[in-house]
Write an enzyme that holds these catalytic residues in place. Structure first.
Site, mmCIF file in Angstrom:
data_model
loop_
_atom_site.group_PDB
_atom_site.id
_atom_site.type_symbol
_atom_site.label_atom_id
_atom_site.label_comp_id
_atom_site.label_asym_id
_atom_site.label_seq_id
_atom_site.Cartn_x
_atom_site.Cartn_y
_atom_site.Cartn_z
ATOM 1 N N CYS A 140 0.823 -1.211 0.000
ATOM 2 C CA CYS A 140 0.000 0.000 0.000
ATOM 3 C C CYS A 140 0.859 1.264 0.000
ATOM 4 O O CYS A 140 0.604 2.212 -0.751
ATOM 5 C CB CYS A 140 -0.937 0.001 1.199
ATOM 6 S SG CYS A 140 -0.145 -0.498 2.744
ATOM 7 N N HIS A 220 -2.708 5.333 6.475
ATOM 8 C CA HIS A 220 -1.326 5.782 6.667
ATOM 9 C C HIS A 220 -1.258 7.270 6.275
ATOM 10 O O HIS A 220 -2.094 7.760 5.506
ATOM 11 C CB HIS A 220 -0.359 5.061 5.725
ATOM 12 C CG HIS A 220 -0.293 3.576 5.868
ATOM 13 N ND1 HIS A 220 0.029 2.939 7.044
ATOM 14 C CD2 HIS A 220 -0.467 2.581 4.955
ATOM 15 C CE1 HIS A 220 0.061 1.627 6.850
ATOM 16 N NE2 HIS A 220 -0.259 1.383 5.593
#
Ligand code: NAD
Length: 337
Positions: A140, A220
């Site tokens: 990711c 994130h």
């Protein structure tokens, strides 16, 4: 229609299955799971044929009331391509099984780069996966950085990337992960392993990364400083990034101050599971000073790699070229906020 099997139906696998099912040129021929938990229930409710990862778990699925179509061996035989979304390391164990069946396979970020012919990001290196049998969709975080670097490299040239990755402690369903009240330099050693992972997509890129892990499950956050080879204005960079279909430049008047409101926006827009497939770059944070670009971007770890898996399927099987594949994927999923 291309038959796609999903081996490993967890956070990533269930999203890949739904994304494949939404495409006009491919179908889900089945999904394989290790245990008959709520994920198995979800697969059956969505109409996917359910397979047991292991022969010795077949009875556990049947005892729980599931009509199992077979084992993952059967699913691999049945599939034109398998997306392996098992936990890190299991993909490497599975590769000989794909080879034995002659079934091409896509692996995920935790697997090693040398397991496959190429690591993959649709925007940056679609061509590298054309005709390949074994491909890895990068993590990711690497996906998020690659999507950002590709247009900057093309438009201005990139001298050096410095990135601090503030990472979520775990996904919402990972009850055993942490920290719950701390901020961890993670890894403590600098630079972190994330830069070399980006180099599997951009071998010549100069990049240094540092990692932290914090008590959140939502997304994130990347704090980026990128030295460019030329000197665009902040407005020009903002315009360039806004043109990218998989980058969402967060407009100032939305008053989105963090990842919580981003996920709420995704839910308000009716996104499945509140997913955000796009990098979310705060427009106000985009700032160029003497050819150094600064910005913040949030990355939804559970979903940004999903369109990449769909494009990797098309690259490997020759269903479409890069631009056509990304456009088809984007339209089918509704990418672009
Ligand atoms: P997960 O634990 O949510 O799902 C894994 C699934 O695989 C589970 O349903 C489990 O039952 C099943 N499984 C376990 N062993 C199996 C086997 N032998 N055969 C078939 N199925 C098996 O994991 P995840 O978060 O979806 O991660 C999968 C991969 O995707 C990893 O490589 C991970 O690094 C990568 N990835 C995860 C994220 C994320 O944030 N979750 C983001 C990008 C990439």
């Amino acid at each position: 229609m291309l038959k796609v099997g999903i081996n490993g139906y967890g956070t990533i696998g269930k999203r890949v299955a739904d994304a494949v099912a939404a495409q006009p040129d491919m179908d889900v021929c089945g999904v394989s799971k290790a245990s008959p938990d709520f994920g198995a229930d979800g697969a059956v409710r969505r109409g996917y044929a359910l397979y047991s990862a292991r022969e010795d778990r077949l009875s556990a699925f049947r005892d729980a009331g599931y009509d199992v179509a077979g084992t993952s061996e059967d699913l691999i035989e049945e599939s034109d391509v398998v997306v392996d979304a098992t936990p890190g390391g299991i993909g490497a164990e599975n590769r000989p099984r794909y080879e034995a069946a002659g079934t091409p396979a896509i692996f995920q970020g935790k697997e090693a780069d040398d397991l496959v012919e190429t690591s993959f990001n649709a925007r940056a290196n679609f061509e590298a996966a054309e005709g390949a049998e074994y491909v890895r969709v990068v993590s990711c975080n690497t996906t998020g950085i690659s999507r950002l670097v590709a247009p900057l490299e093309e438009a201005y040239g990139v001298e050096k990337v410095r990135a601090t990755l503030v990472r979520r402690g775990g996904d919402p369903d990972q009850t055993g992960r942490g920290p719950i009240n701390d901020i961890l330099p993670d890894p403590i050693t600098v630079p972190s392993h994330h830069g070399p992972d980006v180099n599997t997509i951009f071998p010549d890129l100069s990049i240094d990364t540092m990692g932290l892990t914090v008590p959140t499950t939502l997304m994130h956050m990347h704090s980026l400083n990128i030295e460019l080879e030329s000197e665009p204005t902040s407005a020009e960079v903002r315009e360039l990034l806004a043109e990218e279909s998989r980058i969402f430049v967060v407009e100032d008047d939305l008053a989105i101050d963090g990842t919580g409101k981003l996920r709420e926006l995704a839910r308000d827009r009716g996104r499945p599971r509140g997913d955000l497939w796009e990098n979310c770059v705060w427009g106000e944070s985009i700032n160029v000073q003497d050819s150094e670009l600064y910005l913040f971007q949030a990355i939804h770890q559970e979903s940004d790699v999903i369109p990449e898996n769909v494009d990797a399927i098309r690259a490997m099987t020759g269903l479409a070229d890069g631009d056509e594949s990304m456009q088809t994927t984007d339209e089918a999923l509704g990418i672009g906020l």
